[in-house]
Motif scaffolding. Structure first.
Motif, mmCIF file in Angstrom:
data_model
loop_
_atom_site.group_PDB
_atom_site.id
_atom_site.type_symbol
_atom_site.label_atom_id
_atom_site.label_comp_id
_atom_site.label_asym_id
_atom_site.label_seq_id
_atom_site.Cartn_x
_atom_site.Cartn_y
_atom_site.Cartn_z
ATOM 1 N N LYS A 65 10.652 17.954 -9.984
ATOM 2 C CA LYS A 65 11.365 19.186 -9.594
ATOM 3 C C LYS A 65 10.380 20.319 -9.354
ATOM 4 O O LYS A 65 10.521 21.081 -8.390
ATOM 5 N N GLU A 66 9.379 20.424 -10.230
ATOM 6 C CA GLU A 66 8.369 21.472 -10.082
ATOM 7 C C GLU A 66 7.587 21.280 -8.787
ATOM 8 O O GLU A 66 7.325 22.241 -8.047
ATOM 9 N N GLU A 89 9.729 22.336 -5.875
ATOM 10 C CA GLU A 89 9.787 23.799 -5.761
ATOM 11 C C GLU A 89 8.517 24.345 -5.122
ATOM 12 O O GLU A 89 8.579 25.243 -4.268
ATOM 13 N N ASN A 126 11.221 16.487 -14.448
ATOM 14 C CA ASN A 126 10.827 17.898 -14.442
ATOM 15 C C ASN A 126 9.575 18.114 -13.598
ATOM 16 O O ASN A 126 9.473 19.106 -12.871
#
Length: 103
Positions: free
Chosen positions: A82-83, A86, A79
């Motif tokens: 992924k952050e 982004e 996670n």
């Protein structure tokens, strides 16, 4: 009279032996008491040291992670990645929009 004198000497000698052995027994009893006290003190110190060692061992020995713990860590790591992706993608898009395009 020689036998009487010899018996007196034997009696005196044996009395001295008894007195010596009594004093030796008293000294040994005293020494035994001191050593018994030392033994108890040492046993108490040993017990305390063993408890301290057990406590340290529990703190120092790495326990294997459970599957659930490993899974939760991996999910948190994924996670986070992924952050970060982004954020990078958003910044790249902003940079592309703000940079002048040659015509």
């Amino acid at each position: 009279m020689g036998i009487v004198k010899e018996n007196e000497l034997t009696k005196t000698s044996k009395e001295q032996d008894v007195n010596y052995k009594r004093s030796e027994a008293n000294a040994l009893d005293k020494s035994l008491g001191e050593l018994t006290g030392d033994l108890e003190t040492t046993r108490g110190e040993l017990t305390a040291a063993q408890h301290a060692a057990d406590s340290l061992r529990e703190q120092c020995v790495k326990k294997p992670e459970t599957y659930e713990e490993r899974r939760a860590k991996r999910e948190a790591e994924i996670n986070g990645l992924k952050e970060a992706l982004e954020i990078l993608a958003t910044q790249a898009a902003l940079l592309q929009q703000s940079s002048p395009r040659p015509h």
